[in-house]
Scaffold this motif. Structure first.
Motif, PDB file in Angstrom:
ATOM      1  N   LEU A 259       0.810  -1.220   0.000  1.00 21.03           N
ATOM      2  CA  LEU A 259       0.000   0.000   0.000  1.00 21.03           C
ATOM      3  C   LEU A 259       0.843   1.270   0.000  1.00 21.03           C
TER       4      LEU A 259
ATOM      5  N   HIS B  91      -1.768   6.507   1.130  1.00 21.91           N
ATOM      6  CA  HIS B  91      -3.221   6.652   1.278  1.00 21.91           C
ATOM      7  C   HIS B  91      -3.935   5.301   1.417  1.00 21.91           C
ATOM      8  N   ASN B  92      -3.154   4.258   1.709  1.00 21.05           N
ATOM      9  CA  ASN B  92      -3.694   2.904   1.919  1.00 21.05           C
ATOM     10  C   ASN B  92      -4.354   2.294   0.693  1.00 21.05           C
ATOM     11  N   ASN B  93      -3.887   2.699  -0.488  1.00 18.32           N
ATOM     12  CA  ASN B  93      -4.302   2.088  -1.750  1.00 18.32           C
ATOM     13  C   ASN B  93      -3.127   1.274  -2.295  1.00 18.32           C
TER      14      ASN B  93
ATOM     15  N   SER C  45     -10.460   1.745 -10.143  1.00 20.12           N
ATOM     16  CA  SER C  45     -10.816   1.748  -8.721  1.00 20.12           C
ATOM     17  C   SER C  45      -9.619   1.282  -7.910  1.00 20.12           C
ATOM     18  N   PRO C  46      -9.538   1.695  -6.654  1.00 22.74           N
ATOM     19  CA  PRO C  46      -8.403   1.300  -5.817  1.00 22.74           C
ATOM     20  C   PRO C  46      -8.595  -0.096  -5.237  1.00 22.74           C
ATOM     21  N   ALA C  47      -7.491  -0.663  -4.797  1.00 18.74           N
ATOM     22  CA  ALA C  47      -7.524  -1.912  -4.041  1.00 18.74           C
ATOM     23  C   ALA C  47      -6.900  -1.614  -2.683  1.00 18.74           C
ATOM     24  N   ARG C  48      -7.389  -2.302  -1.674  1.00 21.96           N
ATOM     25  CA  ARG C  48      -6.926  -2.044  -0.306  1.00 21.96           C
ATOM     26  C   ARG C  48      -6.501  -3.338   0.365  1.00 21.96           C
TER      27      ARG C  48
ATOM     28  N   ASP D 239      -7.974  -7.127   0.135  1.00 20.09           N
ATOM     29  CA  ASP D 239      -8.632  -7.432  -1.135  1.00 20.09           C
ATOM     30  C   ASP D 239      -7.855  -8.532  -1.852  1.00 20.09           C
TER      31      ASP D 239
ATOM     32  N   THR E 247     -10.812  -6.381  -8.145  1.00 23.11           N
ATOM     33  CA  THR E 247     -10.667  -6.622  -6.711  1.00 23.11           C
ATOM     34  C   THR E 247     -11.870  -7.421  -6.253  1.00 23.11           C
TER      35      THR E 247
ATOM     36  N   VAL F  19     -10.400  -3.022 -11.692  1.00 22.82           N
ATOM     37  CA  VAL F  19      -9.259  -2.152 -11.424  1.00 22.82           C
ATOM     38  C   VAL F  19      -8.635  -1.705 -12.736  1.00 22.82           C
TER      39      VAL F  19
END
Length: 126
Positions: A14, A17-19, A58-61, A64, A88, A99
């Motif tokens: 990550l 920003h935790n993405n 889109s983001p992944a965290r 995921d 994701t 994504v």
């Protein structure tokens, strides 16, 4: 499309920003799709020459599951173009999000490091 590979997003993957880092995602896609293509064409000396239309949707965290799907689109004399889709999959919420969808082109190289016309007499197995 075939499932090519899966990865669990870990905290070390990550950014601030935790993405998921974009470069990490591209690395997973390139490595997974290269192995997918090598298996399909039964030839391993390939290099990536382009990743086209790479748009992060889109983001992944953390937590995921990244699922990468692929298929072969076309063959040239020494090149092969594949389509890839990365999604994701959140195992807790069961939410799926696209994504990246892109095209990747690889070139077969000969022993001299130059493009090798592997596909002159090759037909993809069905």
């Amino acid at each position: 499309m075939d499932l090519v590979t899966q990865h669990l997003v870990q905290p070390d993957d990550l950014n601030y920003h935790n993405n998921l880092f974009g470069g990490k995602m591209l690395s997973w896609i390139d490595e997974g799709m290269a192995m997918f293509v090598m298996t399909k064409i039964q030839y391993t000396n390939i290099v990536t020459i382009s990743m086209d239309n790479v748009v992060f949707r889109s983001p992944a965290r953390a937590g995921d599951i990244i699922q990468i799907y692929g298929k072969v689109l076309k063959l040239g004399k020494s090149s092969i173009t594949s389509k890839t889709l990365a999604i994701t999959n959140n195992p807790e919420t069961r939410k799926l999000s696209e994504v990246i969808e892109s095209e990747i082109t690889y070139v077969c190289l000969g022993e001299n490091g130059k493009p090798y016309p592997h596909f002159r007499k090759f037909t993809l197995p069905t």
